[in-house]
Every structure is written in structure tokens, then in C-alpha cells.
Design a protein around this motif. Structure first.
Motif, PDB file in Angstrom:
ATOM      1  N   GLU A 195       0.418  -0.799   0.305  1.00 31.09           N
ATOM      2  CA  GLU A 195       0.122   0.246  -0.645  1.00 31.09           C
ATOM      3  C   GLU A 195       1.285   1.456  -0.710  1.00 31.09           C
ATOM      4  OE1 GLU A 195      -4.724   0.251  -0.832  1.00 31.09           O
ATOM      5  OE2 GLU A 195      -3.839   1.975  -0.190  1.00 31.09           O
ATOM      6  N   LEU A 196       1.565   1.539   0.469  1.00 34.76           N
ATOM      7  CA  LEU A 196       2.544   2.834   0.542  1.00 34.76           C
ATOM      8  C   LEU A 196       4.133   2.330   0.080  1.00 34.76           C
ATOM      9  CD1 LEU A 196       1.555   5.077   3.217  1.00 34.76           C
ATOM     10  CD2 LEU A 196       1.349   5.683   0.757  1.00 34.76           C
ATOM     11  N   GLY A 197       4.273   0.986   0.579  1.00 35.71           N
ATOM     12  CA  GLY A 197       5.480   0.259   0.334  1.00 35.71           C
ATOM     13  C   GLY A 197       5.701   0.167  -1.422  1.00 35.71           C
ATOM     14  N   SER A 198       4.607   0.059  -2.229  1.00 34.69           N
ATOM     15  CA  SER A 198       4.748  -0.267  -3.481  1.00 34.69           C
ATOM     16  C   SER A 198       4.800   1.204  -4.010  1.00 34.69           C
ATOM     17  CB  SER A 198       3.236  -0.500  -3.918  1.00 34.69           C
ATOM     18  OG  SER A 198       2.696  -1.791  -3.426  1.00 34.69           O
ATOM     19  N   VAL A 199       4.278   2.165  -3.496  1.00 39.96           N
ATOM     20  CA  VAL A 199       4.542   3.560  -4.228  1.00 39.96           C
ATOM     21  C   VAL A 199       6.091   3.878  -4.153  1.00 39.96           C
ATOM     22  CG1 VAL A 199       4.592   6.097  -3.602  1.00 39.96           C
ATOM     23  CG2 VAL A 199       2.433   4.541  -3.536  1.00 39.96           C
ATOM     24  N   TRP A 200       6.724   3.725  -2.985  1.00 41.86           N
ATOM     25  CA  TRP A 200       8.152   4.049  -2.937  1.00 41.86           C
ATOM     26  C   TRP A 200       9.121   3.053  -3.706  1.00 41.86           C
ATOM     27  CZ3 TRP A 200       8.645   8.956  -2.669  1.00 41.86           C
ATOM     28  CH2 TRP A 200       7.556   9.425  -1.938  1.00 41.86           C
ATOM     29  N   ARG A 201       8.846   1.693  -3.914  1.00 39.72           N
ATOM     30  CA  ARG A 201       9.518   0.564  -4.326  1.00 39.72           C
ATOM     31  C   ARG A 201       9.361   0.897  -6.028  1.00 39.72           C
ATOM     32  NH1 ARG A 201      13.426  -1.550  -5.295  1.00 39.72           N
ATOM     33  NH2 ARG A 201      13.443  -2.962  -6.972  1.00 39.72           N
ATOM     34  N   ARG A 202       8.223   1.509  -6.352  1.00 32.47           N
ATOM     35  CA  ARG A 202       8.042   1.749  -7.930  1.00 32.47           C
ATOM     36  C   ARG A 202       8.990   2.751  -8.115  1.00 32.47           C
ATOM     37  NH1 ARG A 202       1.583   1.920  -7.873  1.00 32.47           N
ATOM     38  NH2 ARG A 202       1.158  -0.293  -7.637  1.00 32.47           N
ATOM     39  N   LEU A 203       9.256   3.845  -7.424  1.00 32.36           N
ATOM     40  CA  LEU A 203      10.039   4.969  -7.673  1.00 32.36           C
ATOM     41  C   LEU A 203      11.346   4.575  -7.448  1.00 32.36           C
ATOM     42  CD1 LEU A 203       7.841   7.757  -6.118  1.00 32.36           C
ATOM     43  CD2 LEU A 203       7.812   6.931  -8.303  1.00 32.36           C
ATOM     44  N   GLY A 204      11.890   3.419  -6.935  1.00 31.61           N
ATOM     45  CA  GLY A 204      13.409   2.767  -6.984  1.00 31.61           C
ATOM     46  C   GLY A 204      13.727   2.567  -5.458  1.00 31.61           C
ATOM     47  N   ALA A 205      13.008   2.925  -4.270  1.00 27.34           N
ATOM     48  CA  ALA A 205      13.474   2.660  -3.177  1.00 27.34           C
ATOM     49  C   ALA A 205      13.625   0.975  -2.869  1.00 27.34           C
ATOM     50  CB  ALA A 205      12.583   2.981  -1.998  1.00 27.34           C
ATOM     51  N   GLU A 206      14.711   0.776  -1.797  1.00 27.87           N
ATOM     52  CA  GLU A 206      14.697  -0.637  -1.484  1.00 27.87           C
ATOM     53  C   GLU A 206      13.800  -0.826  -0.459  1.00 27.87           C
ATOM     54  OE1 GLU A 206      18.633  -1.440  -0.169  1.00 27.87           O
ATOM     55  OE2 GLU A 206      19.387  -0.717  -2.123  1.00 27.87           O
ATOM     56  N   VAL A 207      12.740  -1.647  -0.412  1.00 27.94           N
ATOM     57  CA  VAL A 207      11.625  -1.626   0.574  1.00 27.94           C
ATOM     58  C   VAL A 207      11.684  -3.103   1.259  1.00 27.94           C
ATOM     59  CG1 VAL A 207       9.257  -1.551   1.055  1.00 27.94           C
ATOM     60  CG2 VAL A 207      10.215   0.072  -0.905  1.00 27.94           C
ATOM     61  N   THR A 208      11.777  -2.905   2.644  1.00 33.76           N
ATOM     62  CA  THR A 208      11.714  -4.163   3.305  1.00 33.76           C
ATOM     63  C   THR A 208      10.544  -4.219   4.321  1.00 33.76           C
ATOM     64  OG1 THR A 208      14.156  -4.267   3.336  1.00 33.76           O
ATOM     65  CG2 THR A 208      13.096  -5.595   4.899  1.00 33.76           C
ATOM     66  N   ILE A 209       9.792  -5.078   4.215  1.00 30.65           N
ATOM     67  CA  ILE A 209       8.619  -5.056   5.080  1.00 30.65           C
ATOM     68  C   ILE A 209       8.872  -6.262   6.209  1.00 30.65           C
ATOM     69  CG2 ILE A 209       5.984  -5.160   5.028  1.00 30.65           C
ATOM     70  CD1 ILE A 209       5.855  -4.088   2.425  1.00 30.65           C
ATOM     71  N   LEU A 210       8.653  -5.663   7.526  1.00 25.95           N
ATOM     72  CA  LEU A 210       8.787  -6.760   8.472  1.00 25.95           C
ATOM     73  C   LEU A 210       7.250  -6.905   9.073  1.00 25.95           C
ATOM     74  CD1 LEU A 210      11.524  -5.340  10.564  1.00 25.95           C
ATOM     75  CD2 LEU A 210      11.503  -6.790   8.511  1.00 25.95           C
ATOM     76  N   GLU A 211       6.654  -8.393   9.131  1.00 28.07           N
ATOM     77  CA  GLU A 211       5.275  -8.549   9.433  1.00 28.07           C
ATOM     78  C   GLU A 211       5.509  -9.466  10.617  1.00 28.07           C
ATOM     79  OE1 GLU A 211       1.989  -7.792   8.509  1.00 28.07           O
ATOM     80  OE2 GLU A 211       1.686  -9.259  10.133  1.00 28.07           O
ATOM     81  N   ALA A 212       4.569  -8.970  11.489  1.00 27.30           N
ATOM     82  CA  ALA A 212       4.700  -9.803  12.740  1.00 27.30           C
ATOM     83  C   ALA A 212       4.103 -11.365  12.529  1.00 27.30           C
ATOM     84  CB  ALA A 212       4.042  -9.343  13.895  1.00 27.30           C
ATOM     85  N   LEU A 213       3.191 -11.337  11.689  1.00 20.82           N
ATOM     86  CA  LEU A 213       2.359 -12.584  11.794  1.00 20.82           C
ATOM     87  C   LEU A 213       3.093 -13.662  10.651  1.00 20.82           C
ATOM     88  CD1 LEU A 213      -1.326 -11.574  10.924  1.00 20.82           C
ATOM     89  CD2 LEU A 213      -0.286 -12.429  13.251  1.00 20.82           C
ATOM     90  N   PRO A 214       3.002 -14.988  10.918  1.00 22.40           N
ATOM     91  CA  PRO A 214       3.783 -15.984  10.118  1.00 22.40           C
ATOM     92  C   PRO A 214       3.262 -16.035   8.673  1.00 22.40           C
ATOM     93  CG  PRO A 214       2.350 -17.062  11.684  1.00 22.40           C
ATOM     94  CD  PRO A 214       2.223 -15.454  12.046  1.00 22.40           C
ATOM     95  N   ASP A 215       1.862 -15.804   8.422  1.00 23.70           N
ATOM     96  CA  ASP A 215       0.988 -15.780   7.293  1.00 23.70           C
ATOM     97  C   ASP A 215       1.190 -14.261   6.389  1.00 23.70           C
ATOM     98  OD1 ASP A 215       0.841 -18.501   7.292  1.00 23.70           O
ATOM     99  OD2 ASP A 215      -0.989 -18.243   8.632  1.00 23.70           O
ATOM    100  N   PHE A 216       1.183 -14.582   5.253  1.00 29.43           N
ATOM    101  CA  PHE A 216       0.824 -13.057   4.449  1.00 29.43           C
ATOM    102  C   PHE A 216      -0.479 -12.814   4.176  1.00 29.43           C
ATOM    103  CE2 PHE A 216       1.023 -10.790   0.282  1.00 29.43           C
ATOM    104  CZ  PHE A 216       1.483  -9.890   0.863  1.00 29.43           C
TER     105      PHE A 216
END
Ligand code: NAD
Length: 474
Positions: A195-216
């Protein structure tokens, strides 16, 4: 002598304040204690949800969605604007105003229902004595016939990426950036990260999300997760799976992240880092020795199916007990416990608690996923219907996603409903009602759904369970 109440609620989040109002409605002398201090330095009711969670994040999701549409989404409608810009201070100010309106609303509701609000940090002692330390360190003591613990949860901190409120932040910090970060790192592709990654992405930030699990989105139905991953990728959210953070060094030019994934050691430079790897029950300092209340191995207050702690007159609800950490689950538990205390019936069915993720497309589900049902060995059938074939969705230009219904092969009873698409946060309620009433896919298929609405996707998915959807090949 300490003042005595029929009910003392510890915590004024959506579990606690709702419990307090219901207890007062039922004629009990009620107090609600909360330690939260708002942005203005004054005590604020509403807990995480109203102050730094559900409500402010929805405000920013809406602002950022409007901006993103103006920049990218309106062309198809023939609408264009010259050099749109975003004023982050105004956006955050609007969010703060909404928060104030709602936290102030609880103060008004407490007054109207004669609930006494007490500001300070509460500790439960033996025999339902509650000691409270206010912001100035002043101690006071109260007693109650019943205590409802609704202490909520706090963000989990990673040892090598500690929150500093400036560079490395939790959900509250990511609601209050004063400008759009150029590069935002997010640890955890869960609800908050997305949710918060989406907020700042929509406003122009380059957003990289690191997730520990192998499945999304492992908790969601696999078909939903697949659509969501595809759409988020299109939006430019860079989600890296199987990525285990090993370091986060704050330097002059930003934060250097080290992580390991299937390809080996990796590094990434970001300007801000949001750590959203889950929350834990806020039970530190809550229970004095002799309270008799037990914590489980995850630090949550132990309760039975009626939210009773096993100590006479002591109950616990919301994020600080087992079950999903969702505001609506906590509120219903709060109501159920208030009613049980008043000698009425009260019960929450944890099997039909809906989940919603407010990304675009939205994600919502209730009941079991297809993988869970398969694993349980129950014979089942499924019906899916895409929003691309729904007139209203096409008119809205929001066609990504589908509704999927899973029903018992023998009885046709609905076992799970999984949605990804426009406004599925609203559509999920119909599925919840159906499951609460132990309804079948056939029940849904025979109900008249207004045309043209998004809810027709639910209707068609129900028809598809019996291979008789009208607007797609079966
Ligand atoms: P979450 O449990 O939804 O997601 C955390 C994610 O972080 C998981 O995918 C997990 O695998 C990953 N993770 C854990 N440790 C990691 C590590 N070291 N490195 C990388 N990834 C790691 O938790 P959250 O997003 O922090 O949200 C907290 C709680 O708040 C949740 O229980 C959620 O339900 C609730 N919440 C709900 C809503 C909503 O209902 N829309 C919104 C926000 C928060």
C-alpha cells in the motif's frame, strides 16, 4: 481510594474504543485508557488504525491515485492537463486533517456514551487493578469488575535496520515524508509494503520492494497474486522475491542495503527505507506480575474462543490476541466481549473475516484459498469471471482482475471468494454475507445483481461455478 468501573478497556484502537462504546451502551460504567500521543503532542484516541494506519494510508492512497490518474490515466478519457504537480505538504496536511476529524470523532462518541477517556500507559495488576502512568509520569490506579485488554500491535523492527524516524521508517514514518523520495526501499511485500509502496510510486518514487519469501503474496489465492504481480510490475513497482536483507547502512548519500537472493549477494542504494515485515502484539509492560494473564510464544495475550484470558473478569481482543491483525476483526471482538460481559451472546467467526489490500487493482478475499482447500482434501469446483467482460469496469477503464468463487463440489457451499480488481474492497461484503449464511454458489447465481455494476462479476463467477456464465465461454 481508586475509582471503580464496571469495565476498563486498555487501548482505544478499533478493538478497544468499540468495546468501550458497546459496554457503555449496555449500561456499564466504562473507562478507556490509551497512551497514544498525536502529531500535535496531545493524547489521541483511535490507536494505530486512525492515527497511523488504515485511515491516513487510505487518505494518501486516494491523493496519490488522483495524481497518478491525472498524469497517466486520463488520456483515454480525452482529458489532459499541462505539467501536473503534487504538493506533498498539502497532501500530508489533508491526511492529518482527516485523522484529526476521526480521532476527535471518538472523543465526541465517548462523551455521548459517557465513556471516561483516561490518557496514559496502563499496566494490569492482580485483581483487576489497573495502574496508569500519564505523559508527565504521574501514576494513578483504578479498579474494574471487568478489564478488556485491547493493546494492539507495534511494527516489528529488524536488528540491522532499526527505525530512526528519518531514513529508516515504519508505517507511521512513511505517511509523513515531506517530499517524494527519489529511491524508496521497502522491506516486506505485505499489506503495508504494497500500500505505502504504491503511494510513493504513484507520486514518482523509484520503489524497490525486497520480500524474504520466494512466493509473492503467499497468503492470497495464487490466481489473485499472479494478476496483482503483473499489474504492480506494469506500475513500476520493482518487487524482488526471496531477498533476505543483511544490512542497511545509513550514509551521507542514502542507505546502502545488502541482501542475498537466489543469485547471491546483492546491494541496493535507496534514499528512504520503509521496514514493513509484520507487527507484534504490544504487550511489553502491559502485565504486572500477579495479573495471572498469560502470553503465548509470540507475545500475544492467550485467550479462548470467547476472548477470555482464563483470569476472572479479564478479556483480550484485537491485534494483541490470536487471529488476523485487522481492525474490523478487533472491533467485532470488542463488541462480542462487551455483550458477553453484559450476559448476552457474543461471538466472532474468524473463518469469515474479510481481507482487503488497497492497491490498484484492489485485492480482497474471504475464506480459504484454492491451495488450502486442495490441501484439505475437500472436493471443490471453481468459477471465475474477468472484469474485462464487465460493462461498468470497461466504462471505468479499470478492467484488470477477476472474481473467483470456490464452492464445495458436493454441497455447493461457498468455501472461499477471491477478488482482484476495481473496488473489490466493497464487493467482498456480498461474499462475506453469503459465507456467514452458509450460502451456496447457486444462491449467489440466483440473486438479481444491478446492471451495469461491478457486482455483476460476482454474479457471473457464481454462474461460472456451474459452467453457465452468460458473458464468457464456459
Ligand atoms: P504483513 O504480514 O502483511 O507482511 C510482511 C511481509 O514481510 C511478509 O510478506 C513477510 O514475508 C515479509 N518479511 C518478513 N520478514 C522479512 C525480512 N526480514 N525481509 C524481507 N521480507 C520480510 O505485515 P505488514 O505489511 O507489516 O502489516 C502488518 C499488519 O498490519 C498485518 O497483519 C496487516 O494485516 C495489517 N495491515 C492491514 C491492512 C489492511 O487491512 N489493508 C493495511 C495495513 C496493515
Amino acid at each position: 481510594m481508586s475509582e471503580n468501573y464496571d469495565v476498563i478497556v486498555i487501548g482505544a484502537g478499533p478493538a478497544g474504543y468499540v468495546a468501550a462504546i458497546r459496554a457503555a451502551q449496555l449500561g456499564m460504567k466504562t473507562a478507556c485508557i490509551d497512551a497514544f500521543i498525536g502529531k500535535d503532542g496531545k493524547p489521541a484516541l483511535g490507536g494505530t488504525c486512525l492515527n497511523v494506519g488504515c485511515i491516513p494510508s487510505k487518505a494518501l492512497l486516494d491523493s496519490s491515485r488522483q495524481f497518478h490518474n491525472l498524469v497517466h490515466g486520463f488520456e483515454a478519457h480525452g482529458i489532459s492537463a499541462k505539467s501536473p504537480s503534487i504538493d506533498v505538504a498539502t497532501m500530508v496536511g489533508r491526511k492529518d486533517k482527516i485523522v484529526k476529524q476521526f480521532t476527535g470523532g471518538i472523543t465526541a462518541l465517548f462523551k455521548a456514551n459517557k465513556v471516561t477517556a483516561i490518557a496514559g500507559f496502563a499496566t494490569l495488576k492482580a485483581n483487576r487493578v489497573v495502574s496508569v502512568k500519564d505523559a508527565d509520569g504521574k501514576q494513578s490506579e483504578y479498579t474494574a469488575t471487568n478489564v478488556i485488554i485491547a493493546a494492539g500491535s507495534v511494527p516489528i523492527e529488524l536488528p540491522f535496520a532499526k527505525f530512526d524516524g528519518k531514513h529508516i521508517v515504519d508505517n507511521a514514518g512513511a505517511l509523513d515524508f515531506n517530499e517524494v523520495p527519489k529511491r524508496l526501499g521497502v522491506i516486506g511485500a505485505g499489506v503495508i509494503g504494497l500500500e505505502l509502496g504504491s503511494v510513493w510510486r504513484r507520486l514518482g518514487a523509484e520503489v524497490t520492494i525486497l520480500e524474504a519469501l520466494p512466493d509473492f503474496l503467499a497468503a492470497a489465492d495464487a490466481d489473485v497474486a499472479k494478476v496483482a504481480a503483473r499489474e504492480f510490475k506494469k506500475q513500476g513497482l520493482d518487487i524482488r522475491l526471496g531477498a533476505k536483507l543483511t544490512k542497511a547502512d545509513v550514509g551521507k548519500k542514502g542507505i546502502t542495503l545488502g541482501y542475498s537472493d537466489a543469485k547471491g549477494e546483492q546491494s541496493l542504494e535507496v534514499d528512504k527505507l520503509l521496514v514493513a515485515v509484520g507487527r507484534r502484539a504490544a504487550t511489553v509492560g502491559l502485565l504486572a506480575e500477579g495479573s495471572g494473564v498469560k502470553l503465548d510464544d509470540r507475545g500475544r495475550v492467550e485467550v479462548d474462543q470467547h476472548n477470555w484470558t482464563g483470569v476472572e473478569g479479564v478479556w483480550a481482543v484485537g491485534d494483541c490476541v490470536r487471529g488476523p491483525m485487522l481492525a474490523h476483526k478487533g472491533s467485532e471482538e470488542g463488541i462480542a466481549v462487551a455483550e458477553l460481559i453484559a450476559g448476552k451472546a457474543g461471538h466472532v467467526n474468524l473463518d469469515t473475516v474479510p481481507w482487503v489490500i488497497y492497491t490498484e487493482p484492489e485485492i480482497a478475499w474471504v475464506g480459504q484459498t484454492e491451495a488450502q482447500i486442495k490441501g484439505s482434501g475437500v472436493a471443490y469446483k471453481t468459477g471465475s469471471f474477468p472484469f474485462a467482460a464487465i460493462g461498468r469496469a470497461v466504462a471505468m477503464n479499470e478492467t484488470a482482475g477477476h472474481v473467483k468463487i470456490i464452492a464445495d463440489a458436493e454441497t455447493d457451499r461457498v468455501l472461499g471468494v477471491h477478488m482482484v480488481g476495481p473496488l473489490v474492497s466493497e464487493l467482498i461484503s456480498e461474499a462475506v454475507v453469503t459465507m456467514e449464511f452458509k450460502g451456496s454458489a447457486e444462491d449467489l447465481a440466483r440473486i438479481v445483481h444491478a446492471h451495469p455494476t461491478l457486482s455483476e462479476a460476482v454474479h457471473e463467477a457464481a454462474l461460472a461455478v456451474d459452467k453457465r456464465a452468460i458473458h464468457k465461454a464456459n
